[in-house]
Design a protein around this motif. Structure first.
Motif, short mmCIF file in Angstrom:
data_model
loop_
_atom_site.label_atom_id
_atom_site.label_comp_id
_atom_site.label_asym_id
_atom_site.label_seq_id
_atom_site.Cartn_x
_atom_site.Cartn_y
_atom_site.Cartn_z
N ILE A 26 16.65 -4.15 -6.76
CA ILE A 26 16.22 -2.93 -6.08
C ILE A 26 14.70 -2.92 -6.03
O ILE A 26 14.04 -3.06 -7.07
N LEU A 27 14.15 -2.72 -4.83
CA LEU A 27 12.71 -2.58 -4.69
C LEU A 27 12.40 -1.11 -4.43
O LEU A 27 12.89 -0.53 -3.45
N ILE A 28 11.65 -0.50 -5.33
CA ILE A 28 11.24 0.90 -5.15
C ILE A 28 9.84 0.90 -4.56
O ILE A 28 8.88 0.50 -5.22
N ASP A 29 9.74 1.34 -3.32
CA ASP A 29 8.51 1.36 -2.52
C ASP A 29 8.04 -0.06 -2.19
O ASP A 29 8.34 -1.02 -2.92
N CYS A 30 7.32 -0.14 -1.08
CA CYS A 30 6.75 -1.42 -0.65
C CYS A 30 5.52 -1.08 0.18
O CYS A 30 5.54 -1.12 1.41
N GLY A 31 4.44 -0.71 -0.51
CA GLY A 31 3.27 -0.17 0.16
C GLY A 31 2.18 -1.20 0.39
O GLY A 31 2.15 -2.26 -0.24
N LEU A 32 1.29 -0.87 1.31
CA LEU A 32 0.13 -1.73 1.56
C LEU A 32 -0.87 -1.61 0.42
O LEU A 32 -1.15 -0.52 -0.08
N ASP A 33 -1.39 -2.75 0.03
CA ASP A 33 -2.42 -2.83 -1.01
C ASP A 33 -3.77 -2.95 -0.31
O ASP A 33 -4.06 -3.94 0.35
N TYR A 34 -4.61 -1.92 -0.47
CA TYR A 34 -5.92 -1.89 0.19
C TYR A 34 -7.05 -2.30 -0.75
O TYR A 34 -8.22 -2.24 -0.37
N GLU A 35 -6.74 -2.72 -1.97
CA GLU A 35 -7.77 -2.90 -2.99
C GLU A 35 -8.62 -4.15 -2.77
O GLU A 35 -9.77 -4.19 -3.15
N LYS A 36 -8.03 -5.18 -2.19
CA LYS A 36 -8.73 -6.46 -2.07
C LYS A 36 -9.49 -6.54 -0.75
O LYS A 36 -9.09 -5.99 0.26
N GLY A 37 -10.58 -7.29 -0.75
CA GLY A 37 -11.35 -7.49 0.47
C GLY A 37 -10.55 -8.20 1.54
O GLY A 37 -10.74 -8.00 2.73
N TRP A 39 -7.33 -7.91 2.29
CA TRP A 39 -6.07 -7.22 2.05
C TRP A 39 -4.95 -7.64 2.99
O TRP A 39 -3.77 -7.60 2.62
N LEU A 40 -5.28 -8.09 4.21
CA LEU A 40 -4.22 -8.56 5.10
C LEU A 40 -3.49 -9.76 4.50
O LEU A 40 -2.26 -9.82 4.46
N GLU A 41 -4.28 -10.73 4.01
CA GLU A 41 -3.67 -11.91 3.40
C GLU A 41 -2.92 -11.55 2.13
O GLU A 41 -1.85 -12.10 1.84
N GLU A 42 -3.47 -10.63 1.34
CA GLU A 42 -2.82 -10.23 0.09
C GLU A 42 -1.44 -9.64 0.35
O GLU A 42 -0.51 -9.85 -0.42
N ASN A 43 -1.30 -8.88 1.42
CA ASN A 43 -0.02 -8.23 1.71
C ASN A 43 0.97 -9.15 2.41
O ASN A 43 2.17 -8.85 2.45
N GLU A 44 0.48 -10.23 2.95
CA GLU A 44 1.34 -11.16 3.68
C GLU A 44 2.33 -11.86 2.75
O GLU A 44 3.48 -12.12 3.10
N LEU A 45 1.89 -12.17 1.53
CA LEU A 45 2.68 -12.98 0.60
C LEU A 45 3.29 -12.10 -0.48
O LEU A 45 2.59 -11.32 -1.13
N PHE A 46 4.59 -12.23 -0.71
CA PHE A 46 5.27 -11.48 -1.76
C PHE A 46 5.48 -12.38 -2.99
O PHE A 46 5.67 -13.59 -2.84
N PRO A 47 5.46 -11.80 -4.17
CA PRO A 47 5.64 -12.59 -5.39
C PRO A 47 7.12 -12.87 -5.70
O PRO A 47 7.45 -13.29 -6.80
#
Length: 462
Positions: A26-37, A39-47
């Motif tokens: 179960i994934l609770i929420d799946c929000g954009l992470d704006y913290e990194k410079g 951020w587009l690349e950071e959000n592209e890849l899931f762990p």
């Protein structure tokens, strides 16, 4: 049962929590992470493998909680998305707006670099948002929903935004029942339009936001009292212009209802009011559609006086032509426009033409992050850059927190303190700056609760 905090770990944005029970994910929420410079690349890849997720549960529509779901789907997730009905409709508006922001960012970069290929690419497009909306299954508050034979879900009101929910999961693991709650974002009591956050049932584990940890809202004056004073000083006592930057979804609707109560009660003479935000217009229609989810105060107002979001001398601006015409309106007026931190949106046009107006007041009703134009004005910069021009600040700058949508330190403490210390085994603090988390952790530990501040990717066996 295994919990992994994959987002909003020791930071505010990017909420994403993975709960695994007997190979059910179960994934609770799946929000954009704006913290990194980047951020587009950071959000592209899931762990994790998006295709391995069985279901997504969405607490509320704000982009830092919902904004990366289309990317999840684009990368292989094919399950259901569970939310309240207002959350689904508001999420569609916000996700489509995100597509416009992605494309705008890409086009600006292309113009600057004179070529298209080197710029940032959109995380997702309108097609992916439409694919996302087809997966929503909506559930009302206090209506238990069984995910499988061992897991059931219940939403209870969180306040904060129309339809915002605290997620309660009841899990039967090898004959032992466990309850875990995810707060999403906690709202405030007596907030215009919205219901109040409800008390949690007895639970075993709590994943709790901490945005306002260590911070306290101003006490004393009500929303209407503060607004009445500012409007009187700006528009009645002197024939000036009041500009209120406000987020389109949530803040604007609460502000308009408060203005409606002021003017309909005769506390002030009529003042022409413009709401200049296409997104706010769409969101207000969602509030009307899901009227059963608004507060009792708003329902009572509707029964006695009519639509909470309409009053004499209120005008919803529909297009850019109408927006530009406001600049030529020289009578006293109120302009409500987005974005709340002044980073983009039509609000920048209004500031461009009014920042040097001695008879203009700019009233901030929300938080402005460091580095934003809003933050620079609030700290008192005498000169600011708007639309690539340096402009002296002659307008009056004011701020109030009476319309902040987040519960403060005491509100967050009270969420936890309703729980039996003997039953609540652990509190996980997320969605906050490190100093906010530490302040909340300190006071909760003083009350003998077991509190942790997990790192991103840290795994907990529950």
């Amino acid at each position: 049962m295994k919990l992994t905090i994959w987002g909003a770990a020791q930071q505010v944005t990017g909420s994403m929590h993975l709960l695994e029970i007997n190979n059910y994910k179960i994934l609770i929420d799946c929000g954009l992470d704006y913290e990194k410079g980047t951020w587009l690349e950071e959000n592209e890849l899931f762990p994790f493998n998006p295709a391995s997720i069985d279901v997504v549960i969405l607490t509320h529509a704000h982009i830092d909680h919902s904004g990366n779901i289309p990317t999840l789907i684009r990368n292989g997730f094919d399950g259901q998305i569970l939310s309240t009905p207002p959350t689904a409709d508001l999420a569609e508006i916000l996700l489509l707006d995100s597509v416009n922001l992605f494309i705008g960012k890409e086009q600006r970069h292309a113009r600057k670099k004179k070529k298209r290929s080197s710029g940032p690419k959109a995380l997702y497009l309108q097609k992916h948002v439409m694919d996302t909306m087809e997966r929503f299954v909506t559930i009302g508050f206090h209506k238990p929903f069984r995910l499988n034979g061992d897991i059931s879900l219940e939403f209870i009101p969180a306040g904060h935004l129309l339809g915002a929910a605290i997620v309660i999961l009841t899990i039967n693991e090898q004959g032992i029942e466990k309850k875990i709650a995810f707060t999403g974002d906690i709202g405030r009591k007596d907030y215009p339009v919205l219901v109040e956050p409800q008390t949690l049932p007895p639970i075993d584990f709590l994943v709790c936001e901490s945005t306002y940890g260590g911070r306290f809202h101003t006490k004393g004056k009500s929303v209407e009292e503060v607004l009445t004073e500012v409007i009187y000083e700006t528009c009645i006592k002197t024939p000036g212009r009041l500009i209120i930057p406000a987020f389109s979804i949530g803040r604007t609707q609460s502000l308009v209802f408060s203005l409606n109560k002021i003017f309909s009660s005769g506390k002030l003479p009529p003042v022409k009011t413009f709401v200049d935000s296409p997104l706010a217009n769409f969101a207000t229609d969602v509030y009307r559609k899901h009227h059963q989810y608004v507060s009792e105060d708003a329902k009572e107002f509707y029964q006695n006086k009519g639509d909470e979001f309409e009053f004499e001398n209120l005008f919803y601006i529909q297009n850019l032509k109408e927006s530009r015409e406001i600049s030529n309106y020289y009578e006293p007026c109120i302009i409500v426009s987005s974005a709340g931190m002044l980073e983009g949106g039509r609000i920048q046009d209004h500031l461009f033409y009014n920042i040097q107006n001695y008879y203009c007041t700019i009233l901030f009703i929300g938080y402005s992050a460091k580095g934003t134009l809003g933050h620079r004005l609030l700290r008192g910069d005498p000169i600011v850059t708007i639309r690539d021009r340096e402009l002296s600040v002659y307008a009056t700058i004011k701020q109030t927190d009476v319309l902040s949508g987040h519960g403060d330190h005491n509100d967050l403490l009270n969420v936890v303190k309703t729980q039996d210390k003997g039953k609540l085994k652990k509190v996980f603090l997320v969605h906050g700056e490190p100093q906010s988390m530490e302040a909340l952790k300190k006071d909760l530990e003083a009350e003998s609760y077991d509190v942790v501040i997990p790192e991103k990717g840290e795994v907990w066996e529950l």
